[in-house]
Design a protein around this motif. Structure first.
Motif, PDB file in Angstrom:
ATOM      1  N   LEU A  82       0.864  -1.174   0.000  1.00 53.67           N
ATOM      2  CA  LEU A  82       0.000   0.000   0.000  1.00 53.67           C
ATOM      3  C   LEU A  82       0.901   1.224   0.000  1.00 53.67           C
ATOM      4  CD1 LEU A  82      -2.595   1.687   0.401  1.00 53.67           C
ATOM      5  CD2 LEU A  82      -2.400   1.218   2.859  1.00 53.67           C
ATOM      6  N   GLY A  99      -2.761  -4.297  -1.901  1.00 57.10           N
ATOM      7  CA  GLY A  99      -3.134  -5.023  -3.109  1.00 57.10           C
ATOM      8  C   GLY A  99      -3.180  -6.526  -2.917  1.00 57.10           C
ATOM      9  N   THR A 107      -1.981  -1.244  -3.899  1.00 55.42           N
ATOM     10  CA  THR A 107      -2.986  -0.187  -3.802  1.00 55.42           C
ATOM     11  C   THR A 107      -2.222   1.118  -3.671  1.00 55.42           C
ATOM     12  OG1 THR A 107      -4.537  -1.654  -2.648  1.00 55.42           O
ATOM     13  CG2 THR A 107      -4.936   0.716  -2.478  1.00 55.42           C
ATOM     14  N   HIS A 123      -8.620  -3.207  -2.061  1.00 61.37           N
ATOM     15  CA  HIS A 123      -7.393  -3.745  -2.640  1.00 61.37           C
ATOM     16  C   HIS A 123      -7.239  -3.398  -4.118  1.00 61.37           C
ATOM     17  CE1 HIS A 123      -9.666  -6.978  -4.702  1.00 61.37           C
ATOM     18  NE2 HIS A 123     -10.435  -6.921  -3.621  1.00 61.37           N
ATOM     19  N   ASP A 124      -6.018  -3.073  -4.495  1.00 64.88           N
ATOM     20  CA  ASP A 124      -5.622  -2.859  -5.891  1.00 64.88           C
ATOM     21  C   ASP A 124      -6.254  -1.624  -6.519  1.00 64.88           C
ATOM     22  OD1 ASP A 124      -4.044  -5.424  -6.165  1.00 64.88           O
ATOM     23  OD2 ASP A 124      -6.023  -6.250  -5.707  1.00 64.88           O
ATOM     24  N   ALA A 125      -6.883  -0.773  -5.713  1.00 62.69           N
ATOM     25  CA  ALA A 125      -7.399   0.487  -6.242  1.00 62.69           C
ATOM     26  C   ALA A 125      -6.236   1.449  -6.459  1.00 62.69           C
ATOM     27  CB  ALA A 125      -8.423   1.091  -5.292  1.00 62.69           C
ATOM     28  N   GLY A 141     -12.496  -3.021  -5.149  1.00 61.35           N
ATOM     29  CA  GLY A 141     -11.216  -3.486  -5.645  1.00 61.35           C
ATOM     30  C   GLY A 141     -10.999  -3.182  -7.119  1.00 61.35           C
TER      31      GLY A 141
END
Length: 269
Positions: A82, A99, A107, A123-125, A141
């Motif tokens: 992150l 992430g 992320t 997550h993963d944004a 996500g």
């Protein structure tokens, strides 16, 4: 250089890296793989865990949970990350997850973002710079958000959705499709309601540039033919116009989600 100041009731794990001028208030917990940049402040009762890096000057308010494992059943403890940029403000009870292997392991939140109380970034944004999320906004996500996007309160954004730069999302909206750059979307389920004219003017875009963008918007969303045909025509008609080409490129880029359209093909600016 000013040494970090840590309240006696806070817990900072061995291995955590604290920059100059860091302030950690009462009852905060910092994990062993956390990196806090210069002048980061945790006001109190905040927890930062995981492989999390926080940029200089960011402030985190009480009861925020930053960097704990994602709310994703496919997560199996991989060393995902992150990253939070500089000068961000993360208010009370915000949750931000790192992430996953299925989403790039990262992320990321850009610089100068304001994330208000009880909001969530999954997550993963990937969020750009100067993003404002009002209270209770939920980013699912794999969502990608451009620079200077504003979300009204209690919005939710479906996973894998893209929100283009300078877009505005109205309060209580459910966004389950991509929102074009400079666009405005409102509703549950949301529809495109025109351009974010207020945001464009506040960002000091020139009057002529906004006029051209409005003309291109009408050609894309109100004209005859298929959307693909109208976009292609607009690309040729406004060749060299940077703002219009931003919209064209966004629509033509492959995505997991559909593009949000105006209701009945008509704008409502």
């Amino acid at each position: 250089m000013t040494a970090a100041r840590v309240h006696p009731s806070a817990i900072v794990a061995d291995g955590a890296i604290l920059g100059a001028g860091v302030r950690i208030g009462p009852y905060c917990i910092i994990g062993p793989n956390v990196v806090l940049g210069d002048n980061v402040e945790l006001v109190s009762h905040a927890v930062v865990e995981g492989r999390t890096t926080i940029g200089a000057g960011t402030r985190i308010f009480p009861f925020a949970s930053v960097g704990h494992q994602p709310q994703d059943l496919k997560f199996h403890g991989e060393d995902s990350r992150l990253e939070i940029g500089e000068r961000c403000t993360i208010r009370e009870s915000v949750t931000i997850n790192p992430g996953t292997e299925g989403g790039g392991m990262l992320t990321r939140i850009g610089n100068d973002c304001l994330i208000m109380a009880n909001a969530h970034v999954a997550h993963d944004a990937i969020l750009g710079n100067n993003v404002i999320m009002a209270n209770y906004v939920g980013i699912a996500g794999h969502v990608h958000v451009g620079d200077n996007v504003i979300f009204g309160g209690t919005c939710v954004v479906h996973q894998f959705t893209r929100i283009g730069a300078h877009a505005f999302i109205g309060a209580q909206s459910m966004i389950d499709g991509d929102v074009i750059p400079y666009g405005m979307a409102v509703g549950n389920r949301a529809v495109l309601t025109g351009l974010n004219l207020v945001g464009l003017k506040r960002s000091k875009f020139q009057r002529e540039a906004i006029y051209q963008l409005r003309a291109a918007y009408r050609q894309i969303f109100v004209g005859e033919g298929t959307l693909a045909e109208r976009v292609e025509t607009t690309a040729k008609s406004f060749e060299g116009d940077v703002l219009v080409q931003d919209v064209v490129d966004f629509i033509q880029t492959a995505s997991d989600r559909p593009i949000l359209l105006p209701r009945n093909g008509h704008e409502s600016e």
